[in-house]
Design a protein around this motif. Structure first.
Motif, PDB file in Angstrom:
ATOM      1  N   GLN A 144       0.828  -1.205   0.000  1.00  0.00           N
ATOM      2  CA  GLN A 144       0.000   0.000   0.000  1.00  0.00           C
ATOM      3  C   GLN A 144       0.864   1.257   0.000  1.00  0.00           C
ATOM      4  O   GLN A 144       0.579   2.230  -0.703  1.00  0.00           O
ATOM      5  CB  GLN A 144      -0.907  -0.002   1.242  1.00  0.00           C
ATOM      6  CG  GLN A 144      -1.881   1.172   1.308  1.00  0.00           C
ATOM      7  CD  GLN A 144      -2.840   1.186   0.134  1.00  0.00           C
ATOM      8  OE1 GLN A 144      -3.375   0.149  -0.251  1.00  0.00           O
ATOM      9  NE2 GLN A 144      -3.052   2.358  -0.454  1.00  0.00           N
ATOM     10  N   LEU A 145       1.953   1.232   0.768  1.00  0.00           N
ATOM     11  CA  LEU A 145       2.860   2.381   0.806  1.00  0.00           C
ATOM     12  C   LEU A 145       3.527   2.603  -0.544  1.00  0.00           C
ATOM     13  O   LEU A 145       3.698   3.745  -0.990  1.00  0.00           O
ATOM     14  CB  LEU A 145       3.928   2.167   1.889  1.00  0.00           C
ATOM     15  CG  LEU A 145       3.441   2.208   3.344  1.00  0.00           C
ATOM     16  CD1 LEU A 145       4.575   1.845   4.289  1.00  0.00           C
ATOM     17  CD2 LEU A 145       2.889   3.588   3.692  1.00  0.00           C
ATOM     18  N   LEU A 146       3.908   1.503  -1.212  1.00  0.00           N
ATOM     19  CA  LEU A 146       4.525   1.626  -2.527  1.00  0.00           C
ATOM     20  C   LEU A 146       3.531   2.147  -3.550  1.00  0.00           C
ATOM     21  O   LEU A 146       3.885   2.949  -4.423  1.00  0.00           O
ATOM     22  CB  LEU A 146       5.070   0.267  -2.971  1.00  0.00           C
ATOM     23  CG  LEU A 146       6.309  -0.237  -2.210  1.00  0.00           C
ATOM     24  CD1 LEU A 146       6.658  -1.655  -2.643  1.00  0.00           C
ATOM     25  CD2 LEU A 146       7.499   0.688  -2.437  1.00  0.00           C
ATOM     26  N   ASN A 147       2.288   1.688  -3.437  1.00  0.00           N
ATOM     27  CA  ASN A 147       1.258   2.166  -4.357  1.00  0.00           C
ATOM     28  C   ASN A 147       0.990   3.655  -4.169  1.00  0.00           C
ATOM     29  O   ASN A 147       0.664   4.368  -5.118  1.00  0.00           O
ATOM     30  CB  ASN A 147      -0.040   1.380  -4.155  1.00  0.00           C
ATOM     31  CG  ASN A 147       0.091  -0.065  -4.620  1.00  0.00           C
ATOM     32  OD1 ASN A 147       0.947  -0.384  -5.442  1.00  0.00           O
ATOM     33  ND2 ASN A 147      -0.759  -0.946  -4.094  1.00  0.00           N
ATOM     34  N   ASP A 148       1.140   4.124  -2.930  1.00  0.00           N
ATOM     35  CA  ASP A 148       0.921   5.542  -2.625  1.00  0.00           C
ATOM     36  C   ASP A 148       2.190   6.368  -2.797  1.00  0.00           C
ATOM     37  O   ASP A 148       2.191   7.572  -2.497  1.00  0.00           O
ATOM     38  CB  ASP A 148       0.413   5.694  -1.183  1.00  0.00           C
ATOM     39  CG  ASP A 148      -0.954   5.048  -0.981  1.00  0.00           C
ATOM     40  OD1 ASP A 148      -1.652   4.858  -1.992  1.00  0.00           O
ATOM     41  OD2 ASP A 148      -1.293   4.738   0.172  1.00  0.00           O
ATOM     42  N   PHE A 149       3.262   5.733  -3.247  1.00  0.00           N
ATOM     43  CA  PHE A 149       4.572   6.396  -3.433  1.00  0.00           C
ATOM     44  C   PHE A 149       5.083   7.031  -2.134  1.00  0.00           C
ATOM     45  O   PHE A 149       5.733   8.072  -2.148  1.00  0.00           O
ATOM     46  CB  PHE A 149       4.481   7.464  -4.532  1.00  0.00           C
ATOM     47  CG  PHE A 149       4.169   6.883  -5.877  1.00  0.00           C
ATOM     48  CD1 PHE A 149       5.146   6.274  -6.643  1.00  0.00           C
ATOM     49  CD2 PHE A 149       2.874   6.933  -6.380  1.00  0.00           C
ATOM     50  CE1 PHE A 149       4.853   5.723  -7.883  1.00  0.00           C
ATOM     51  CE2 PHE A 149       2.564   6.397  -7.619  1.00  0.00           C
ATOM     52  CZ  PHE A 149       3.555   5.781  -8.378  1.00  0.00           C
ATOM     53  N   SER A 150       4.777   6.380  -1.003  1.00  0.00           N
ATOM     54  CA  SER A 150       5.246   6.876   0.297  1.00  0.00           C
ATOM     55  C   SER A 150       6.610   6.240   0.601  1.00  0.00           C
ATOM     56  O   SER A 150       6.746   5.394   1.492  1.00  0.00           O
ATOM     57  CB  SER A 150       4.226   6.545   1.393  1.00  0.00           C
ATOM     58  OG  SER A 150       2.968   7.081   1.096  1.00  0.00           O
ATOM     59  N   ILE A 151       7.602   6.645  -0.172  1.00  0.00           N
ATOM     60  CA  ILE A 151       8.918   6.025  -0.076  1.00  0.00           C
ATOM     61  C   ILE A 151       9.554   6.247   1.293  1.00  0.00           C
ATOM     62  O   ILE A 151      10.141   5.328   1.887  1.00  0.00           O
ATOM     63  CB  ILE A 151       9.853   6.536  -1.189  1.00  0.00           C
ATOM     64  CG1 ILE A 151       9.238   6.277  -2.568  1.00  0.00           C
ATOM     65  CG2 ILE A 151      11.222   5.873  -1.073  1.00  0.00           C
ATOM     66  CD1 ILE A 151       8.984   4.815  -2.852  1.00  0.00           C
ATOM     67  N   MET A 152       9.448   7.467   1.818  1.00  0.00           N
ATOM     68  CA  MET A 152      10.072   7.777   3.108  1.00  0.00           C
ATOM     69  C   MET A 152       9.442   6.959   4.234  1.00  0.00           C
ATOM     70  O   MET A 152      10.155   6.455   5.107  1.00  0.00           O
ATOM     71  CB  MET A 152       9.950   9.273   3.404  1.00  0.00           C
ATOM     72  CG  MET A 152      10.760  10.151   2.466  1.00  0.00           C
ATOM     73  SD  MET A 152      12.527   9.702   2.444  1.00  0.00           S
ATOM     74  CE  MET A 152      12.983  10.018   4.142  1.00  0.00           C
ATOM     75  N   GLU A 153       8.123   6.823   4.193  1.00  0.00           N
ATOM     76  CA  GLU A 153       7.446   6.026   5.212  1.00  0.00           C
ATOM     77  C   GLU A 153       7.827   4.558   5.068  1.00  0.00           C
ATOM     78  O   GLU A 153       8.013   3.844   6.053  1.00  0.00           O
ATOM     79  CB  GLU A 153       5.935   6.206   5.104  1.00  0.00           C
ATOM     80  CG  GLU A 153       5.169   5.585   6.270  1.00  0.00           C
ATOM     81  CD  GLU A 153       3.693   5.919   6.231  1.00  0.00           C
ATOM     82  OE1 GLU A 153       2.957   5.340   7.041  1.00  0.00           O
ATOM     83  OE2 GLU A 153       3.288   6.761   5.387  1.00  0.00           O
ATOM     84  N   PHE A 154       7.945   4.118   3.820  1.00  0.00           N
ATOM     85  CA  PHE A 154       8.366   2.738   3.542  1.00  0.00           C
ATOM     86  C   PHE A 154       9.753   2.482   4.140  1.00  0.00           C
ATOM     87  O   PHE A 154       9.981   1.472   4.818  1.00  0.00           O
ATOM     88  CB  PHE A 154       8.378   2.515   2.029  1.00  0.00           C
ATOM     89  CG  PHE A 154       8.997   1.221   1.593  1.00  0.00           C
ATOM     90  CD1 PHE A 154       8.233   0.061   1.519  1.00  0.00           C
ATOM     91  CD2 PHE A 154      10.346   1.149   1.251  1.00  0.00           C
ATOM     92  CE1 PHE A 154       8.805  -1.137   1.115  1.00  0.00           C
ATOM     93  CE2 PHE A 154      10.917  -0.045   0.848  1.00  0.00           C
ATOM     94  CZ  PHE A 154      10.139  -1.190   0.785  1.00  0.00           C
ATOM     95  N   LEU A 155      10.676   3.402   3.905  1.00  0.00           N
ATOM     96  CA  LEU A 155      12.038   3.243   4.416  1.00  0.00           C
ATOM     97  C   LEU A 155      12.084   3.324   5.935  1.00  0.00           C
ATOM     98  O   LEU A 155      12.862   2.616   6.573  1.00  0.00           O
ATOM     99  CB  LEU A 155      12.953   4.318   3.808  1.00  0.00           C
ATOM    100  CG  LEU A 155      13.236   4.178   2.307  1.00  0.00           C
ATOM    101  CD1 LEU A 155      14.055   5.360   1.812  1.00  0.00           C
ATOM    102  CD2 LEU A 155      13.953   2.864   2.006  1.00  0.00           C
ATOM    103  N   SER A 156      11.250   4.182   6.504  1.00  0.00           N
ATOM    104  CA  SER A 156      11.240   4.314   7.965  1.00  0.00           C
ATOM    105  C   SER A 156      10.759   3.023   8.626  1.00  0.00           C
ATOM    106  O   SER A 156      11.307   2.608   9.652  1.00  0.00           O
ATOM    107  CB  SER A 156      10.356   5.491   8.391  1.00  0.00           C
ATOM    108  OG  SER A 156       9.001   5.258   8.063  1.00  0.00           O
ATOM    109  N   ILE A 157       9.739   2.392   8.047  1.00  0.00           N
ATOM    110  CA  ILE A 157       9.257   1.119   8.596  1.00  0.00           C
ATOM    111  C   ILE A 157      10.307   0.038   8.419  1.00  0.00           C
ATOM    112  O   ILE A 157      10.545  -0.782   9.322  1.00  0.00           O
ATOM    113  CB  ILE A 157       7.930   0.702   7.922  1.00  0.00           C
ATOM    114  CG1 ILE A 157       6.830   1.694   8.275  1.00  0.00           C
ATOM    115  CG2 ILE A 157       7.525  -0.706   8.348  1.00  0.00           C
ATOM    116  CD1 ILE A 157       5.518   1.424   7.568  1.00  0.00           C
TER     117      ILE A 157
END
Length: 221
Positions: A35-48
């Motif tokens: 879901q994060l990748l689909n939303d292009f939330s790269i920073m949140e993805f990396l933080s998790i």
């Protein structure tokens, strides 16, 4: 083991724990990551992902504490039970595997739920233990099989207890696989590092003796 090799083991196991937890966490929480990748939330993805790797460092330290605790217990066991120590370890392995299935099923199973998932988790631990113990015995000697199996089963389950008590599905796997991999790595690399430490000490002793001989030679002046 020399301090340099011990530090090498410590740091390498830390890295293995962090990377393994990151990979397992990625698999277990795939829907969240997707879901994060689909939303292009790269920073949140990396933080998790970094958070998961940080948790993996904790798992790694727990694994190393269990490993060095077992080395101490193993020495005490040999001293107290002597030739019966392997038999005692085998009984404890069977007891822990039984408890891992029986008590978890009685505590957490809902009415009509199958026992198979509980057997499956115990089976994963046992299979990982058998494979690691076989490799350890092959690399060293056959007497190492039962101690290696004991460590991989009993000590891993003890390290796993905090999550077992909660019984949260994703955390069960998130903690189990890093513990198994870190424990297996330490077990399989220990004799190699010990041998390397012996060779380093011998080389150091040779250098010291050579220096002493050089100092005793009379000057040509």
């Amino acid at each position: 083991m020399t301090s340099r090799n011990w530090v090498n083991l410590f740091l390498t196991t830390l890295v293995i724990g962090a990377v393994t937890t990151g990979v397992v966490g990625f698999i277990v929480r795939w829907s969240e990551f997707q879901q994060l990748l689909n939303d292009f939330s790269i920073m949140e993805f990396l933080s998790i992902l970094l958070w998961l790797m940080g948790v993996g460092l904790i798992f790694s330290i727990l694994s190393q504490m269990g490993f060095f605790a077992y080395l101490t217990v193993h020495r005490f066991g040999l001293g107290i039970f002597r030739s019966l120590w392997n038999a005692v370890q085998f009984i404890l392995i069977a007891f822990v595997l039984f408890d891992l299935v029986y008590f978890r099923f009685n505590s957490f199973a809902e009415k009509g739920e199958s026992i198979l998932p509980y057997l499956g988790l115990a089976g994963i631990v046992l299979i990982a233990g058998l494979v690691t113990a076989f490799l350890k015995a092959k690399q060293t000697n056959k007497d190492a099989f039962i101690p290696a199996l004991f460590f991989m089963v009993v000590v891993t389950v003890i390290e796993w207890v905090p999550v077992l008590r909660v019984n949260e599905h994703s955390w069960l796997y998130l903690m189990l696989f890093p513990l198994l991999i870190c424990n297996a790595y330490q077990l399989l690399v220990l004799h190699k590092l010990n041998q390397k430490s012996i060779e380093e000490r011998k080389a150091l002793d040779r250098n010291i003796k050579a220096n002493k001989k050089a100092q005793k030679k009379p000057s040509n002046a």
